[in-house]
Design an enzyme around this catalytic site. Sequence first.
Site, PDB file in Angstrom:
ATOM      1  N   ILE A  69      57.998   2.551  20.493  1.00  0.00           N
ATOM      2  CA  ILE A  69      56.598   2.188  20.575  1.00  0.00           C
ATOM      3  C   ILE A  69      55.319   2.804  20.419  1.00  0.00           C
ATOM      4  O   ILE A  69      54.680   2.679  20.567  1.00  0.00           O
ATOM      5  CB  ILE A  69      56.324   1.068  21.613  1.00  0.00           C
ATOM      6  CG1 ILE A  69      57.468   1.165  23.387  1.00  0.00           C
ATOM      7  CG2 ILE A  69      57.749  -0.392  20.964  1.00  0.00           C
ATOM      8  CD1 ILE A  69      56.338   0.153  24.124  1.00  0.00           C
ATOM      9  N   GLU A  71      54.669   7.509  20.926  1.00  0.00           N
ATOM     10  CA  GLU A  71      55.250   8.713  20.315  1.00  0.00           C
ATOM     11  C   GLU A  71      53.853  10.270  20.038  1.00  0.00           C
ATOM     12  O   GLU A  71      52.790   9.426  19.881  1.00  0.00           O
ATOM     13  CB  GLU A  71      56.027   8.943  19.147  1.00  0.00           C
ATOM     14  CG  GLU A  71      56.679  10.524  18.211  1.00  0.00           C
ATOM     15  CD  GLU A  71      57.465  10.519  17.102  1.00  0.00           C
ATOM     16  OE1 GLU A  71      57.874  11.598  16.545  1.00  0.00           O
ATOM     17  OE2 GLU A  71      57.517   9.316  16.613  1.00  0.00           O
ATOM     18  N   GLY A  73      53.333  14.640  21.956  1.00  0.00           N
ATOM     19  CA  GLY A  73      53.449  15.400  22.629  1.00  0.00           C
ATOM     20  C   GLY A  73      54.509  15.963  23.496  1.00  0.00           C
ATOM     21  O   GLY A  73      55.286  16.167  24.059  1.00  0.00           O
ATOM     22  N   PHE A  74      54.536  14.718  24.750  1.00  0.00           N
ATOM     23  CA  PHE A  74      55.539  14.768  25.419  1.00  0.00           C
ATOM     24  C   PHE A  74      56.721  14.202  25.476  1.00  0.00           C
ATOM     25  O   PHE A  74      58.226  14.177  25.920  1.00  0.00           O
ATOM     26  CB  PHE A  74      54.928  13.843  26.710  1.00  0.00           C
ATOM     27  CG  PHE A  74      54.518  12.164  25.916  1.00  0.00           C
ATOM     28  CD1 PHE A  74      55.691  11.218  26.143  1.00  0.00           C
ATOM     29  CD2 PHE A  74      53.270  12.289  25.844  1.00  0.00           C
ATOM     30  CE1 PHE A  74      55.657   9.997  25.198  1.00  0.00           C
ATOM     31  CE2 PHE A  74      53.185  10.774  24.812  1.00  0.00           C
ATOM     32  CZ  PHE A  74      53.819   9.775  24.675  1.00  0.00           C
ATOM     33  N   GLY A  75      56.833  13.434  24.173  1.00  0.00           N
ATOM     34  CA  GLY A  75      57.886  12.934  23.593  1.00  0.00           C
ATOM     35  C   GLY A  75      57.660  11.564  22.983  1.00  0.00           C
ATOM     36  O   GLY A  75      56.847  11.212  21.854  1.00  0.00           O
ATOM     37  N   VAL A  77      58.647   7.199  24.042  1.00  0.00           N
ATOM     38  CA  VAL A  77      59.061   5.500  24.270  1.00  0.00           C
ATOM     39  C   VAL A  77      58.726   4.914  23.488  1.00  0.00           C
ATOM     40  O   VAL A  77      58.812   4.241  22.161  1.00  0.00           O
ATOM     41  CB  VAL A  77      57.256   5.107  25.155  1.00  0.00           C
ATOM     42  CG1 VAL A  77      57.007   4.467  25.652  1.00  0.00           C
ATOM     43  CG2 VAL A  77      56.172   6.319  25.251  1.00  0.00           C
ATOM     44  N   LYS A  92      60.443   6.261  28.727  1.00  0.00           N
ATOM     45  CA  LYS A  92      59.693   7.806  27.994  1.00  0.00           C
ATOM     46  C   LYS A  92      60.481   8.577  28.281  1.00  0.00           C
ATOM     47  O   LYS A  92      61.167   9.174  29.278  1.00  0.00           O
ATOM     48  CB  LYS A  92      58.165   8.182  29.376  1.00  0.00           C
ATOM     49  CG  LYS A  92      57.144   9.845  27.886  1.00  0.00           C
ATOM     50  CD  LYS A  92      55.930   9.606  28.567  1.00  0.00           C
ATOM     51  CE  LYS A  92      56.050   9.324  29.588  1.00  0.00           C
ATOM     52  NZ  LYS A  92      54.214   9.819  30.137  1.00  0.00           N
ATOM     53  N   ASP A 190      43.853  13.545  32.129  1.00  0.00           N
ATOM     54  CA  ASP A 190      43.901  13.824  30.844  1.00  0.00           C
ATOM     55  C   ASP A 190      43.949  12.216  30.625  1.00  0.00           C
ATOM     56  O   ASP A 190      44.168  11.607  30.137  1.00  0.00           O
ATOM     57  CB  ASP A 190      45.503  13.826  30.611  1.00  0.00           C
ATOM     58  CG  ASP A 190      45.731  13.963  29.497  1.00  0.00           C
ATOM     59  OD1 ASP A 190      44.946  14.503  28.461  1.00  0.00           O
ATOM     60  OD2 ASP A 190      47.384  13.478  29.524  1.00  0.00           O
TER      61      ASP A 190
END
Length: 374
Positions: A69, A71, A73-75, A77, A92, A190
Amino acid sequence: MSCFSCFSSKYTDNDESSMPAPYRQPSSPKRTTEEEVVAKAPSNNIEAETFTFRELATATKNFRQECLIGEGGFGRVYKGKLEKTGQIVAVKQLDRNGLQGQREFLVEVLMLNLLHHSNLVNLIGYCADGDQRLLVYEYMPLGSLEDHLLDVEPEQKPLDWNSRIKIALGAAKGLEYLHDKADPPVIYRDLKSSNILLDRDFDAKLSDFGLAKLSPVGDSTLHVSSRVMGTYGYCAPEYQRTGHLTVKSDVYSFGVVLLELITGRRVIDTMRPSHEQNLVTWAQPIFRDPTRFSQLADPLLQGEYPKKSLNQAIAVAAMCLHEEPTVRPLISDVVTALSFLGPSSNFPNTDHNDLQQNGSPNYVDAVQWDSSPR
């Protein structure tokens, strides 16, 4: 299995080891850093549930594409369903080679265990199984603000004005909790449209706390020295230049999001003409001329908004985006101003001067004064 405590004592951050510590108790010279918070947090103080990697793989059907659901830079979800309880969750999975590393994972787990508010996403649990790092959140069925504001499909109904103000107010209340009510205070660092999640009633919740920093107490002008992190376009100019981070840096980022809500435009959009690619730069001349405020309204609104409410929202955004951080309002003042613009208020039918007499900040006049040549 508790996977958290084994990482605490080993944690170091070479990139920020020389930073001034960000938090000072008013009556004591001792400062507390995020590193100390991590190191002092034994696993039995962590309220979030611990999951095994196998449990979360089962919940997400082995991380199938159909469950994806989100996407970044962190990875990635994934939408999942916990086998034990049947609860629908968002999982996540942090990219082991991505931008968000062990420090951000630990900080997010700790922050969301310490911070509880209706406008912050709820952390259900985490997994630190081997080299896997996963976070489990409450599922937000409407996704992010970005999905409804900046990635609108032709057949998708655009956000109406009241929904936009409701989302802005919810995000502001989340920041107000972090700045004024959390102990110690927190600088979010952020804030952006993709980090504002929405429930079925369009109530906004802030997510992604991996970049959050503890704030100096009692003075909004005191700063934390930090590597410049965040998303281009949303970062305050003084933070980009100097690395000096204050609660007013978050206020600037909020101003960007509010301007996106008003205009329906991305903060950086290379598909537009060159003079319109940077949203804030394009809007600045219009801020100085209230007769042009209607030019900032999202065309998808088709003129269906109270003119006074639009003008006031633009004025609030302009003050949040002031180049000089000390001139920007506190987020508590922003919450007060936006509360007059919601559907439950009588603002659209209220005379501008009446608001002054009733104690509401006269942001329109303030912006005109601040924007005048000196």
